[in-house]
Design an enzyme around this catalytic site. Structure first.
Site, PDB file in Angstrom:
ATOM      1  N   ASP A   3       6.647 -14.747  22.867  1.00  0.00           N
ATOM      2  CA  ASP A   3       6.184 -15.396  21.641  1.00  0.00           C
ATOM      3  C   ASP A   3       4.872 -14.745  21.186  1.00  0.00           C
ATOM      4  O   ASP A   3       4.626 -13.595  21.521  1.00  0.00           O
ATOM      5  CB  ASP A   3       6.046 -16.910  21.871  1.00  0.00           C
ATOM      6  CG  ASP A   3       6.234 -17.702  20.583  1.00  0.00           C
ATOM      7  OD1 ASP A   3       5.581 -17.376  19.593  1.00  0.00           O
ATOM      8  OD2 ASP A   3       7.041 -18.652  20.567  1.00  0.00           O
TER       9      ASP A   3
ATOM     10  N   GLY B  64       6.712  -9.242  21.751  1.00  0.00           N
ATOM     11  CA  GLY B  64       6.271 -10.597  21.460  1.00  0.00           C
ATOM     12  C   GLY B  64       6.306 -10.819  19.964  1.00  0.00           C
ATOM     13  O   GLY B  64       7.020 -10.115  19.250  1.00  0.00           O
ATOM     14  N   HIS B  65       5.522 -11.772  19.498  1.00  0.00           N
ATOM     15  CA  HIS B  65       5.547 -12.096  18.073  1.00  0.00           C
ATOM     16  C   HIS B  65       4.246 -11.740  17.364  1.00  0.00           C
ATOM     17  O   HIS B  65       3.984 -12.189  16.271  1.00  0.00           O
ATOM     18  CB  HIS B  65       5.876 -13.577  17.863  1.00  0.00           C
ATOM     19  CG  HIS B  65       7.265 -13.945  18.282  1.00  0.00           C
ATOM     20  ND1 HIS B  65       7.787 -15.202  18.145  1.00  0.00           N
ATOM     21  CD2 HIS B  65       8.254 -13.201  18.850  1.00  0.00           C
ATOM     22  CE1 HIS B  65       9.031 -15.219  18.611  1.00  0.00           C
ATOM     23  NE2 HIS B  65       9.322 -14.019  19.052  1.00  0.00           N
ATOM     24  N   GLY B  66       3.400 -10.959  18.005  1.00  0.00           N
ATOM     25  CA  GLY B  66       2.198 -10.486  17.318  1.00  0.00           C
ATOM     26  C   GLY B  66       1.028 -11.439  17.405  1.00  0.00           C
ATOM     27  O   GLY B  66       0.986 -12.336  18.249  1.00  0.00           O
TER      28      GLY B  66
END
Ligand SMILES: *[C@@H]1O[C@H](CO)[C@@H](O)[C@H](O)[C@H]1NC(C)=O
Ligand SMILES: *[C@@H]1O[C@H](CO)[C@@H](O)[C@H](O)[C@H]1NC(C)=O
Ligand SMILES: *[C@@H]1O[C@H](CO)[C@@H](O)[C@H](O)[C@H]1NC(C)=O
Ligand SMILES: *[C@@H]1O[C@H](CO)[C@@H](O)[C@H](O)[C@H]1NC(C)=O
Ligand SMILES: *[C@@H]1O[C@H](CO)[C@@H](O)[C@H](O)[C@H]1NC(C)=O
Ligand SMILES: *[C@@H]1O[C@H](CO)[C@@H](O)[C@H](O)[C@H]1NC(C)=O
Length: 449
Positions: free
Chosen positions: A255, A277-279
């Site tokens: 995430d 991941g999601h930054g």
């Protein structure tokens, strides 16, 4: 750890990284080479305690009954040693020995303590594998520190959430499962003057480390690792906190690498390797019509690779409050799906979210020196609200080309701002009625911790 490091800098990757270092040498001005970056993140390993001086102020958890074999429940020893340390009238250090693996059940480390405290994690703390251990307990928490002032957590050791069974039971992995919370591995709640340094966190049940209602935190030399497929395993979550600095860390999870939410301000992020991941995300803000604000955030120096988003601000319709004075500077993107994104229509539910007029306002946001590759065509996306358009967006020296050699473009909806320097893809701001059009001087986010 050597393995993780070398896999990150493995052959083909280093070529890209070296190329990137040459072509944008200003980035990471304090890091002169790949080796520089590598060694920066190569953390000192725990020392062995051949001479265990029994100073009154050093408490070895093993002396309080901990076995450290990874099988025996050491929770009681941790509770006992914390109680003694926390009530000590002089500065005290709790030591977890290298080579030991301490199995610890959900535990409260409650403050305030009488004096400054250091928790030296050499060796490992491991969570029970079985989520049923939490039956009847708060499933948000595992290692829960609250109301602690002047705490230092360091030592080169590992905190292992053993999250596999939690993930298997997540509704995001198997939709027939009921949705429920999994623990954040380390939570610091209402902390003040916290230092977290040189810790490795792996496979947390849900979020790895969270700071909530904290004032003055410096977190550095962290390594946070969980599989890309692990649900909601944010690296570092910052909520309702001020004066938080996160630097010199590697975060690869399922995430957000770093998420900054509700009522946080004066947040400084430096030298982060993020992805998969999601930054790095601000938000989501304004969920369930709430009032939220995030301001004075500076992200400077990051490599973001193979993530779903790069630099993101997201808010729900119907919320209120604001996100303002946020700067993102000197960030290298590698195959990132939404390198730059502001989304005032964020919706994380299976059903579409109804249209609403209220919105969290977004103003004075700068993106400077953001370069690299986008995995999608839309490298810059500003989806702003009709009723509360984004104001004062500033873009400077953006070069986001397509990872697959296609073209990239910008998308704008109700986005007002200006740009300077090299710009690819070209910006697409609305003309005319932009009210605030100046850059946020980076000096506006300088403060001392
Ligand atoms: C251990 O350290 C103490 C205090 O630094 C010192 O007095 C003592 O001689 C040391 N013992 C050994 C065996 O090195
Ligand atoms: C999903 O969960 C259900 C109920 O817990 C279980 O019967 C099923 O085997 C799971 N499916 C997968 C793909 O794991
Ligand atoms: C943020 O601050 C507002 C106003 O003080 C408050 O109503 C809201 O509950 C806060 N949110 C959180 C998550 O602390
Ligand atoms: C690039 O990103 C896309 C989209 O996320 C992904 O499918 C692909 O595997 C990535 N390529 C590499 C080499 O990691
Ligand atoms: C919300 O507004 C958009 C654009 O005006 C429209 O296309 C969409 O159907 C609306 N959605 C709902 C749920 O009303
Ligand atoms: C945005 O920046 C402009 C120019 O620096 C400044 O005048 C304005 O007050 C800022 N707005 C906010 C909400 O900080």
């Amino acid at each position: 750890m050597g393995k993780l490091r070398s896999s990150y800098f493995a052959s083909s990757r280093s070529v890209c990284i070296i190329t990137f270092m040459i072509y944008s040498s200003y980035l990471f001005s304090n890091l002169t080479s790949v080796e520089g970056f590598d060694s920066l993140l190569q953390l000192p390993q725990s020392v062995s305690f051949r001479n265990r001086t029994r100073s009154r102020r050093v408490l070895y958890v093993n002396d309080y009954g901990a076995i450290g074999d990874g099988l025996t429940d050491d929770t009681k020893a941790f509770k006992d040693v914390w109680k003694i340390a926390c009530s000590s009238s002089s500065r005290v250090k709790i030591v977890l020995l290298a080579g030991n693996s301490y199995l610890v059940r959900p535990i409260d480390f409650a403050g305030p303590c009488r004096s400054k405290l250091t928790l030296r994690i050499s060796g490992a703390i491991v969570a029970p594998k079985d989520p049923d251990v939490w039956d009847g307990l708060d499933t948000h928490k595992w290692l829960y520190f609250h109301c602690v002032k002047h705490l230092t957590v360091k030592g080169g050791g590992t905190v292992n959430g053993m999250g596999w069974e939690w993930w298997a039971r997540s509704c995001k992995i198997n939709i027939t499962n009921p949705c429920r919370h999994a623990p954040t591995a380390m939570t610091f709640h209402r902390c003040k003057n916290l230092i977290v340094r040189n810790i490795m966190m792996v496979n947390s049940q849900q979020m790895h480390m969270s700071f909530t209602h904290c004032i003055r935190v410096v977190a550095s030399f962290l390594r946070v690792l969980a599989p890309t497929s692990s649900p909601n395993t944010d690296g570092i979550h910052i909520s309702a906190s001020t004066y938080v600095e996160v630097k010199d860390s590697i975060i690869r999870t399922g995430d957000d690498c770093i998420s900054i939410v509700s009522n946080s301000s004066r947040i400084r992020i430096r030298n982060i390797a993020c992805g998969p991941g999601h930054g790095i995300s601000i938000g989501s803000l304004g969920k369930s019509n709430s009032w939220d604000q995030v301001h004075d955030v500076s992200v400077k120096g990051a490599i973001i690779s193979n993530t779903e988003n790069g630099l993101r601000i997201k808010s729900w319709q119907g919320g209120s409050g604001f996100a303002r004075k946020i700067t993102f500077q000197n960030v290298r993107m590698e195959n990132v799906s939404n390198p730059i994104i502001i989304d005032q229509y964020y919706c994380d539910s299976l059903l579409p979210c109804p249209n609403q007029t209220l919105a969290v306002s977004v103003e004075n946001i700068s993106f400077m020196g953001i370069k690299g590759t986008s995995a999608t065509e839309v490298a810059i996306r500003f989806a702003c609200s009709d009723s509360s358009p984004c104001q004062g967006i500033y873009l400077e020296d953006i070069q986001l080309v397509s990872y697959s050699g296609e073209t990239t473009r910008s998308f704008c909806w109700e986005a007002h701002g200006t740009s300077a320097g090299l710009m690819y893809p070209p910006p697409c701001f609305s003309c005319g009625e932009s009210i605030i059009e100046q850059r946020v001087p980076s000096s506006s986010v300088i403060w001392s911790i």
